[in-house]
Design a protein around this motif. Structure first.
Motif, PDB file in Angstrom:
ATOM      1  N   LEU A 138       0.856  -1.182   0.000  1.00  0.00           N
ATOM      2  CA  LEU A 138       0.000   0.000   0.000  1.00  0.00           C
ATOM      3  C   LEU A 138       0.892   1.232   0.000  1.00  0.00           C
ATOM      4  CD1 LEU A 138      -2.757   1.472   0.337  1.00  0.00           C
ATOM      5  CD2 LEU A 138      -2.352   1.352   2.813  1.00  0.00           C
ATOM      6  N   VAL A 139       0.702   2.112  -0.985  1.00  0.00           N
ATOM      7  CA  VAL A 139       1.421   3.382  -1.055  1.00  0.00           C
ATOM      8  C   VAL A 139       0.401   4.502  -0.898  1.00  0.00           C
ATOM      9  CG1 VAL A 139       2.877   4.896  -2.450  1.00  0.00           C
ATOM     10  CG2 VAL A 139       3.189   2.416  -2.562  1.00  0.00           C
ATOM     11  N   THR A 140       0.659   5.423   0.031  1.00  0.00           N
ATOM     12  CA  THR A 140      -0.246   6.549   0.257  1.00  0.00           C
ATOM     13  C   THR A 140       0.485   7.857  -0.012  1.00  0.00           C
ATOM     14  OG1 THR A 140       0.318   6.749   2.609  1.00  0.00           O
ATOM     15  CG2 THR A 140      -1.502   5.273   2.031  1.00  0.00           C
ATOM     16  N   ALA A 141      -0.302   8.888  -0.350  1.00  0.00           N
ATOM     17  CA  ALA A 141       0.253  10.214  -0.610  1.00  0.00           C
ATOM     18  C   ALA A 141      -0.656  11.264   0.017  1.00  0.00           C
ATOM     19  CB  ALA A 141       0.387  10.462  -2.110  1.00  0.00           C
ATOM     20  N   VAL A 142      -0.044  12.300   0.593  1.00  0.00           N
ATOM     21  CA  VAL A 142      -0.788  13.381   1.240  1.00  0.00           C
ATOM     22  C   VAL A 142      -0.146  14.703   0.867  1.00  0.00           C
ATOM     23  CG1 VAL A 142      -1.426  14.440   3.442  1.00  0.00           C
ATOM     24  CG2 VAL A 142      -1.504  11.964   3.201  1.00  0.00           C
TER      25      VAL A 142
END
Length: 282
Positions: A138-142
């Motif tokens: 899982l890769v997240t970006a904010v």
């Protein structure tokens, strides 16, 4: 932590994925894993029988997953949608349709160029952690009050991403109700109510319309939820036409800092989808 990611985070994640993420590839959501360094031959004895195709690599390092997402975001930022489309898994391409349909949906429910630029910029944060199934990351970006997430996995064609979007017209098959950010293609920035669990509702539009098959989003009987890249519990209340998933905060109580809240599910076996909303308090 910016797009370059904290060294400590990557070292830790690399160790986790190398030691514990020895996983089989899955569909739908973050795709192809990079091949691990092949082991030296056990012996120099030649075989007259060709070795069988080993298939996709067993594990996907977090660093490789992040690089693939950065490449994907960079292509969208430059509006090179063909290059971005090529990084999608076969399953996501089947869901999103042709390259032209992907390009058209980018203005609605896929990552937009301004969002991609923000995630990749100095104020953006990109992180990675273990995905919902073996062989997935899982890769997240904010950035500011916007967040997104992707499942990345290894396939025969290389590292690939699951990001099929949602229909840009008609009723939404799901929406966030806490925070009340609505369907994914609306992307409202709304503060969460920390006194209640986070919640997302799925509607069985296919059943209402008499459509066979899983559809673009499906009607999940099981989901995996994450705050950032940490898995947290989710419980459901399911009826014939609606499934509400409540996500407990536990030790991950929301704050004024934006966090990505992601729900991942299988549209059908091996085909993964995600929805991510930004979580923050006033």
């Amino acid at each position: 932590m910016t797009q370059k990611m904290m060294h400590e985070k990557l070292v830790r994640l690399g160790a986790v994925t190398t030691a514990a993420l020895v996983l089989a590839g899955c569909t739908g959501g973050g795709e192809t894993a990079s091949a691990p360094t092949p082991a030296a031959p056990a012996a120099s004895v030649a075989s007259s029988t060709p070795a069988p195709d080993a298939g996709p690599p067993a594990g996907l390092p977090a660093e490789e997953a992040v690089r693939t997402v950065e490449e994907y975001l960079g292509a969208i930022q430059a509006e090179q949608y063909g290059a971005a489309y090529a990084l999608l898994s076969d399953e996501s391409r089947a869901l999103v349709g042709s390259e032209q349909q992907f390009t058209e949906s980018a203005a609605n429910s896929i990552v937009r160029p301004d969002e991609a630029a923000g995630y990749l910029g100095a104020d953006g944060t990109i992180e990675a952690g273990q995905g919902p199934a073996e062989g997935t990351v899982l890769v997240t970006a904010v950035r500011d009050r916007v967040a997104d997430g992707w499942i990345v996995r290894g396939t025969d064609a290389g590292v690939r991403i699951d990001d099929a979007g949602v229909p840009s017209t008609g009723a939404s098959p799901y929406e966030w109700v806490n925070p009340a950010s609505g369907p994914e293609d609306v992307r409202q920035s709304v503060a969460v109510d920390p006194a209640a669990p986070a919640a997302v509702i799925f509607r069985d539009l296919a059943a209402d319309a008499g459509v066979d098959g899983p559809g673009l989003v499906g009607f999940p009987s099981e989901v995996t939820a994450y705050i950032g890249t940490e898995e947290i519990p989710a419980t459901s209340a399911v009826s014939d036409v609606q499934a509400r998933w409540d996500i407990a905060w536990d030790a991950s109580a929301p704050s004024s800092e934006t966090q990505p809240l992601t729900v991942a599910w299988e549209v059908e076996p091996g085909t993964w989808r995600t929805t991510t909303t930004a979580v923050f308090t006033d």
